[in-house]
Design a protein around this motif. Structure first.
Motif, PDB file in Angstrom:
ATOM      1  N   UNK A  28      -1.343  -2.132  15.413  1.00 26.22           N
ATOM      2  CA  UNK A  28      -2.869  -2.408  15.975  1.00 26.22           C
ATOM      3  C   UNK A  28      -2.557  -3.543  16.525  1.00 26.22           C
ATOM      4  N   UNK A  29      -3.586  -4.383  17.238  1.00 24.81           N
ATOM      5  CA  UNK A  29      -3.466  -5.680  17.805  1.00 24.81           C
ATOM      6  C   UNK A  29      -2.788  -6.684  16.777  1.00 24.81           C
ATOM      7  N   UNK A  30      -3.440  -6.856  15.757  1.00 25.65           N
ATOM      8  CA  UNK A  30      -2.831  -7.653  14.688  1.00 25.65           C
ATOM      9  C   UNK A  30      -2.036  -7.264  13.428  1.00 25.65           C
ATOM     10  N   UNK A  31      -2.358  -6.044  13.194  1.00 27.42           N
ATOM     11  CA  UNK A  31      -1.670  -5.279  11.797  1.00 27.42           C
ATOM     12  C   UNK A  31      -0.634  -4.470  12.236  1.00 27.42           C
ATOM     13  N   UNK A  32       0.450  -4.389  11.458  1.00 25.54           N
ATOM     14  CA  UNK A  32       1.613  -3.573  11.620  1.00 25.54           C
ATOM     15  C   UNK A  32       1.931  -3.027  10.387  1.00 25.54           C
ATOM     16  N   UNK A  33       1.908  -1.796  10.219  1.00 26.07           N
ATOM     17  CA  UNK A  33       2.062  -1.256   8.952  1.00 26.07           C
ATOM     18  C   UNK A  33       3.492  -0.400   8.898  1.00 26.07           C
ATOM     19  N   UNK A  34       4.657  -0.714   8.210  1.00 23.69           N
ATOM     20  CA  UNK A  34       5.828  -0.034   8.156  1.00 23.69           C
ATOM     21  C   UNK A  34       5.820   0.804   7.117  1.00 23.69           C
ATOM     22  N   UNK A  35       5.857   2.100   7.109  1.00 27.06           N
ATOM     23  CA  UNK A  35       6.105   3.205   6.015  1.00 27.06           C
ATOM     24  C   UNK A  35       7.546   3.682   5.762  1.00 27.06           C
ATOM     25  N   UNK A  36       8.166   3.575   4.727  1.00 26.48           N
ATOM     26  CA  UNK A  36       9.348   3.942   4.334  1.00 26.48           C
ATOM     27  C   UNK A  36       9.146   4.999   3.473  1.00 26.48           C
ATOM     28  N   UNK A  37       9.568   6.345   3.786  1.00 30.87           N
ATOM     29  CA  UNK A  37       9.552   7.515   3.248  1.00 30.87           C
ATOM     30  C   UNK A  37      11.007   7.758   2.695  1.00 30.87           C
ATOM     31  N   UNK A  38      10.946   8.203   1.379  1.00 30.56           N
ATOM     32  CA  UNK A  38      12.380   8.233   0.864  1.00 30.56           C
ATOM     33  C   UNK A  38      12.125   9.252  -0.506  1.00 30.56           C
ATOM     34  N   UNK A  39      13.554   9.799  -0.774  1.00 35.44           N
ATOM     35  CA  UNK A  39      13.387  10.739  -1.807  1.00 35.44           C
ATOM     36  C   UNK A  39      13.056   9.785  -3.233  1.00 35.44           C
ATOM     37  N   UNK A  40      12.631  10.518  -4.140  1.00 34.65           N
ATOM     38  CA  UNK A  40      12.230   9.853  -5.683  1.00 34.65           C
ATOM     39  C   UNK A  40      13.575   9.250  -6.205  1.00 34.65           C
ATOM     40  N   UNK A  41      14.693   9.905  -5.870  1.00 38.85           N
ATOM     41  CA  UNK A  41      15.871   9.261  -6.744  1.00 38.85           C
ATOM     42  C   UNK A  41      16.264   7.950  -6.301  1.00 38.85           C
ATOM     43  N   UNK A  42      15.750   7.791  -4.737  1.00 39.76           N
ATOM     44  CA  UNK A  42      16.235   6.151  -4.215  1.00 39.76           C
ATOM     45  C   UNK A  42      15.123   5.487  -4.251  1.00 39.76           C
ATOM     46  N   UNK A  43      14.128   5.796  -4.726  1.00 46.67           N
ATOM     47  CA  UNK A  43      12.916   4.767  -4.804  1.00 46.67           C
ATOM     48  C   UNK A  43      13.396   3.709  -5.968  1.00 46.67           C
ATOM     49  N   UNK A  44      14.039   3.847  -6.885  1.00 46.47           N
ATOM     50  CA  UNK A  44      14.378   2.609  -7.812  1.00 46.47           C
ATOM     51  C   UNK A  44      15.474   1.829  -7.098  1.00 46.47           C
ATOM     52  N   UNK A  45      16.343   2.375  -6.207  1.00 46.88           N
ATOM     53  CA  UNK A  45      17.145   1.372  -5.362  1.00 46.88           C
ATOM     54  C   UNK A  45      16.352   0.641  -4.638  1.00 46.88           C
ATOM     55  N   UNK A  46      15.279   0.886  -3.847  1.00 37.73           N
ATOM     56  CA  UNK A  46      14.274   0.197  -3.274  1.00 37.73           C
ATOM     57  C   UNK A  46      13.591  -0.908  -3.879  1.00 37.73           C
ATOM     58  N   UNK A  47      12.914  -0.439  -4.778  1.00 36.39           N
ATOM     59  CA  UNK A  47      12.227  -1.373  -5.504  1.00 36.39           C
ATOM     60  C   UNK A  47      12.749  -2.244  -6.521  1.00 36.39           C
ATOM     61  N   UNK A  48      13.849  -1.890  -6.978  1.00 37.94           N
ATOM     62  CA  UNK A  48      14.707  -2.865  -7.646  1.00 37.94           C
ATOM     63  C   UNK A  48      13.930  -3.300  -9.080  1.00 37.94           C
ATOM     64  N   UNK A  49      14.841  -3.976  -9.869  1.00 38.50           N
ATOM     65  CA  UNK A  49      14.237  -4.353 -11.288  1.00 38.50           C
ATOM     66  C   UNK A  49      13.113  -5.250 -10.998  1.00 38.50           C
ATOM     67  N   UNK A  50      11.919  -4.964 -11.614  1.00 31.98           N
ATOM     68  CA  UNK A  50      10.605  -5.481 -11.462  1.00 31.98           C
ATOM     69  C   UNK A  50      10.034  -5.563 -10.284  1.00 31.98           C
ATOM     70  N   UNK A  51      10.498  -5.106  -9.281  1.00 29.94           N
ATOM     71  CA  UNK A  51       9.829  -4.921  -7.791  1.00 29.94           C
ATOM     72  C   UNK A  51      10.603  -6.033  -7.219  1.00 29.94           C
ATOM     73  N   UNK A  52      11.708  -6.725  -7.608  1.00 36.64           N
ATOM     74  CA  UNK A  52      12.285  -7.612  -6.875  1.00 36.64           C
ATOM     75  C   UNK A  52      12.798  -7.492  -5.463  1.00 36.64           C
ATOM     76  N   UNK A  53      13.356  -6.320  -5.183  1.00 34.23           N
ATOM     77  CA  UNK A  53      13.987  -6.115  -3.941  1.00 34.23           C
ATOM     78  C   UNK A  53      13.050  -5.899  -2.920  1.00 34.23           C
ATOM     79  N   UNK A  54      11.918  -5.054  -3.103  1.00 33.95           N
ATOM     80  CA  UNK A  54      10.835  -4.634  -2.243  1.00 33.95           C
ATOM     81  C   UNK A  54      10.207  -6.043  -1.965  1.00 33.95           C
ATOM     82  N   UNK A  55       9.972  -6.773  -2.883  1.00 28.33           N
ATOM     83  CA  UNK A  55       9.029  -8.043  -2.853  1.00 28.33           C
ATOM     84  C   UNK A  55       9.745  -8.979  -1.998  1.00 28.33           C
ATOM     85  N   UNK A  56      11.079  -9.084  -2.172  1.00 32.10           N
ATOM     86  CA  UNK A  56      12.052  -9.843  -1.315  1.00 32.10           C
ATOM     87  C   UNK A  56      11.881  -9.429   0.237  1.00 32.10           C
TER      88      UNK A  56
END
Length: 79
Positions: A28-56
């Motif tokens: 949009x003019x001021x908002x950008x949404x990036x959606x990452x669609x992946x398999x359930x088995x790879x979800x843990x790799x992206x989220x990381x322990x306690x959500x540290x990787x996706x938060x970073x």
């Protein structure tokens, strides 16, 4: 203007995931949404322990986007 999709794809390819994902972007003019669609088995790799990787990754993108005064969100969804 910075290409946020390229930055997210770079970190996903080089450091976090294999090739089984898809990145979609909505702008949009001021908002950008990036959606990452992946398999359930790879979800843990992206989220990381306690959500540290996706938060970073979100913090990195937000700090870059503050320069352009944009609001960038990263969403993670199952395939």
């Amino acid at each position: 203007m910075v290409d946020y999709e390229k930055i997210v794809k770079f970190f996903l390819q080089e450091y976090i995931l294999d090739e089984n994902y898809e990145v979609k972007i909505n702008k949009n003019k001021e908002n950008i949404t990036i959606t990452v669609v992946l398999d359930k088995k790879d979800m843990g790799k992206l989220i990381g322990k306690n959500g540290n990787i996706i938060t970073s990754l979100r913090n990195l993108i937000n700090s870059i986007s503050n320069k352009d005064k944009k609001n960038v969100k990263i969403l993670v969804k199952n395939n």
